[in-house]
Write an enzyme that holds these catalytic residues in place. Sequence first.
Site, PDB file in Angstrom:
ATOM      1  N   CYS A 135       0.849  -1.200   0.000  1.00 33.35           N
ATOM      2  CA  CYS A 135       0.000   0.000   0.000  1.00 33.35           C
ATOM      3  C   CYS A 135       0.880   1.243   0.000  1.00 33.35           C
ATOM      4  CB  CYS A 135      -0.935  -0.012   1.206  1.00 33.35           C
ATOM      5  SG  CYS A 135      -2.066   1.398   1.224  1.00 33.35           S
ATOM      6  N   CYS A 138      -0.482   4.203   1.898  1.00 32.01           N
ATOM      7  CA  CYS A 138      -0.355   4.063   3.357  1.00 32.01           C
ATOM      8  C   CYS A 138       1.086   4.294   3.808  1.00 32.01           C
ATOM      9  CB  CYS A 138      -0.745   2.658   3.802  1.00 32.01           C
ATOM     10  SG  CYS A 138      -2.216   2.005   3.034  1.00 32.01           S
ATOM     11  N   ASP A 139       2.028   3.707   3.111  1.00 36.18           N
ATOM     12  CA  ASP A 139       3.402   3.637   3.623  1.00 36.18           C
ATOM     13  C   ASP A 139       4.408   4.506   2.875  1.00 36.18           C
ATOM     14  OD1 ASP A 139       2.474   1.730   5.416  1.00 36.18           O
ATOM     15  OD2 ASP A 139       2.929   0.061   4.075  1.00 36.18           O
TER      16      ASP A 139
HETATM   17  P1  FAD Z   1     -10.441  -5.052   7.086  1.00 33.77           P
HETATM   18  O1  FAD Z   1      -9.564  -4.086   7.754  1.00 33.77           O
HETATM   19  O2  FAD Z   1      -9.894  -5.874   5.967  1.00 33.77           O
HETATM   20  O3  FAD Z   1     -11.032  -5.986   8.227  1.00 33.77           O
HETATM   21  C1  FAD Z   1     -11.909  -7.029   7.943  1.00 33.77           C
HETATM   22  C2  FAD Z   1     -11.978  -7.918   9.148  1.00 33.77           C
HETATM   23  O4  FAD Z   1     -13.008  -8.885   8.961  1.00 33.77           O
HETATM   24  C3  FAD Z   1     -10.701  -8.705   9.411  1.00 33.77           C
HETATM   25  O5  FAD Z   1     -10.368  -8.571  10.757  1.00 33.77           O
HETATM   26  C4  FAD Z   1     -11.049 -10.125   9.131  1.00 33.77           C
HETATM   27  O6  FAD Z   1     -10.364 -10.990   9.962  1.00 33.77           O
HETATM   28  C5  FAD Z   1     -12.564 -10.126   9.452  1.00 33.77           C
HETATM   29  N1  FAD Z   1     -13.244 -11.206   8.741  1.00 33.77           N
HETATM   30  C6  FAD Z   1     -13.038 -11.617   7.460  1.00 33.77           C
HETATM   31  N2  FAD Z   1     -13.848 -12.672   7.183  1.00 33.77           N
HETATM   32  C7  FAD Z   1     -14.559 -12.919   8.330  1.00 33.77           C
HETATM   33  C8  FAD Z   1     -15.531 -13.896   8.683  1.00 33.77           C
HETATM   34  N3  FAD Z   1     -15.941 -14.832   7.800  1.00 33.77           N
HETATM   35  N4  FAD Z   1     -16.034 -13.882   9.935  1.00 33.77           N
HETATM   36  C9  FAD Z   1     -15.628 -12.924  10.846  1.00 33.77           C
HETATM   37  N5  FAD Z   1     -14.719 -11.989  10.549  1.00 33.77           N
HETATM   38  C10 FAD Z   1     -14.180 -11.993   9.319  1.00 33.77           C
HETATM   39  N6  FAD Z   1      -5.504   2.657   5.176  1.00 33.77           N
HETATM   40  C11 FAD Z   1      -5.400   3.937   5.580  1.00 33.77           C
HETATM   41  O7  FAD Z   1      -6.363   4.680   5.487  1.00 33.77           O
HETATM   42  N7  FAD Z   1      -4.241   4.400   6.143  1.00 33.77           N
HETATM   43  C12 FAD Z   1      -3.140   3.620   6.313  1.00 33.77           C
HETATM   44  O8  FAD Z   1      -2.094   4.084   6.793  1.00 33.77           O
HETATM   45  C13 FAD Z   1      -3.230   2.253   5.904  1.00 33.77           C
HETATM   46  N8  FAD Z   1      -2.182   1.428   6.057  1.00 33.77           N
HETATM   47  C14 FAD Z   1      -2.285   0.126   5.659  1.00 33.77           C
HETATM   48  C15 FAD Z   1      -1.191  -0.707   5.832  1.00 33.77           C
HETATM   49  C16 FAD Z   1      -1.263  -2.036   5.451  1.00 33.77           C
HETATM   50  C17 FAD Z   1      -0.061  -2.919   5.649  1.00 33.77           C
HETATM   51  C18 FAD Z   1      -2.476  -2.534   4.859  1.00 33.77           C
HETATM   52  C19 FAD Z   1      -2.563  -3.993   4.447  1.00 33.77           C
HETATM   53  C20 FAD Z   1      -3.563  -1.699   4.672  1.00 33.77           C
HETATM   54  C21 FAD Z   1      -3.477  -0.369   5.064  1.00 33.77           C
HETATM   55  N9  FAD Z   1      -4.540   0.514   4.880  1.00 33.77           N
HETATM   56  C22 FAD Z   1      -4.454   1.814   5.315  1.00 33.77           C
HETATM   57  C23 FAD Z   1      -5.811   0.076   4.261  1.00 33.77           C
HETATM   58  C24 FAD Z   1      -6.829  -0.198   5.372  1.00 33.77           C
HETATM   59  O9  FAD Z   1      -6.241  -1.041   6.315  1.00 33.77           O
HETATM   60  C25 FAD Z   1      -8.077  -0.837   4.786  1.00 33.77           C
HETATM   61  O10 FAD Z   1      -8.615  -0.011   3.773  1.00 33.77           O
HETATM   62  C26 FAD Z   1      -9.134  -1.030   5.873  1.00 33.77           C
HETATM   63  O11 FAD Z   1      -8.604  -1.747   6.958  1.00 33.77           O
HETATM   64  C27 FAD Z   1     -10.326  -1.788   5.330  1.00 33.77           C
HETATM   65  O12 FAD Z   1     -11.221  -1.907   6.375  1.00 33.77           O
HETATM   66  P2  FAD Z   1     -12.413  -2.955   6.369  1.00 33.77           P
HETATM   67  O13 FAD Z   1     -13.196  -2.663   7.586  1.00 33.77           O
HETATM   68  O14 FAD Z   1     -13.100  -2.962   5.071  1.00 33.77           O
HETATM   69  O15 FAD Z   1     -11.757  -4.406   6.479  1.00 33.77           O
END
Ligand code: FAD
Length: 309
Positions: A135, A138-139
């Site tokens: 990303c 992000c980084d």
């Molecule tokens: P996610 O964060 O993907 O969380 C989904 C959750 O659902 C997970 O915990 C997973 O375990 C759970 N889950 C999945 N399937 C199931 C199931 N069947 N039953 C129960 N639970 C389940 N964004 C920024 O804005 N700023 C940053 O600095 C940034 N840094 C990042 C750094 C890294 C290394 C990465 C990988 C991403 C980064 N991002 C950043 C992007 C950001 O993390 C994502 O856009 C955001 O977390 C997405 O949120 P979400 O709620 O959609 O899902």
Amino acid sequence: MENIIIIGSGPAGHTAAIYAARANLKPLLFEGLLAAGVAAGGQLTTTTEVENFPGYVSISGPELMGKMRQQSQHCGTRIVTETVDKVDLSGKPFKVFVGNQTYETKALIIATGATAKRMNLPGEERLWQKGISACAVCDGALPFFRNKVLAVIGGGDSAVEEATFLTKFGSKVLMLVRRDALRASKVMQERVKNNGKIRIIFNTLPIEVLGDKFITGLRIKNAVTNAESVLDVGGLFYAIGHMPSTAFLKSQLELDEAGYIKTKPGCTQTSVPGVFAAGDVQDKIYRQAVTSAGTGCMAALDAERYLSH
Ligand code: FAD
Ligand code: NDP
């Protein structure tokens, strides 16, 4: 019978939970137990500093997610540390299956996120987040990437966006593309070709990441001649696509060709009335914590409206 079940515990899931709890819907949230290989709390638990979430000049990813979880609970969300195995959306109420338990719910919010595809190259595990990232937005601004030669793997729209973004920080950006053409749209291709700081290297595959405590180079292979060489790079960014966590839905909702949940434009309604989707599981373009939180809020408001009708 539950009013509302939320699956997922990233910014989308917890924001949906905060809004649903404050609307007195008593949400039940399944946070996952290493679901899709990610800890409860989602993708931000895998990173260090987050510097673009409003309200925090800088905060560690795990701390930010800990605060969101705390706020969810404070508002009245019941959190279960289990992974949802499957759902049955064929009738009302919807059914959610967790181990040998079955839960019934009037409305469902899916916020299971996505995971960036990795290449599992030799050296990758050792140097992950030590110069390797999936990303750039992000980084990329981290101090250790400043004025370095940076490599981006991939030739799609994401790779172009990442490479363009990285030109603000790196001395040069090398886009390594595995075949002889970019997949990116024409307009994005023009953007990258007109940027003097980006060099596209076609027919090239990375085969090993070099470095001890931090990345120092990348061993590459020409896909046509198989000739190997080493590039001195101070950063490596994967932009080879993401994998939305939708396998457990077993095609009960309309998905796009890459497996993302389709939502109606302007809202979070999926193809099944009463089922809403938020965050990265339905977004392959923005993929940020704040946009995930935003759609989490929308999903809770959409669900509240659905339940009151
Ligand atoms: P996610 O964060 O993907 O969380 C989904 C959750 O659902 C997970 O915990 C997973 O375990 C759970 N889950 C999945 N399937 C199931 C199931 N069947 N039953 C129960 N639970 C389940 N964004 C920024 O804005 N700023 C940053 O600095 C940034 N840094 C990042 C750094 C890294 C290394 C990465 C990988 C991403 C980064 N991002 C950043 C992007 C950001 O993390 C994502 O856009 C955001 O977390 C997405 O949120 P979400 O709620 O959609 O899902
Ligand atoms: P894509 O699937 O479009 O592109 C992935 C790229 O990575 C391709 O060049 C692909 O090569 C390459 N690739 C895949 N696997 C490997 C591998 N193992 N080794 C080396 N290279 C690999 O993904 P994106 O994330 O770029 O885009 C996803 C979707 O989001 C697209 O629909 C895109 O249009 C959209 N998007 C739109 C944006 C915008 O409009 N601003 C911004 C970002 C994304 P190959 O071509 O050979 O398969």
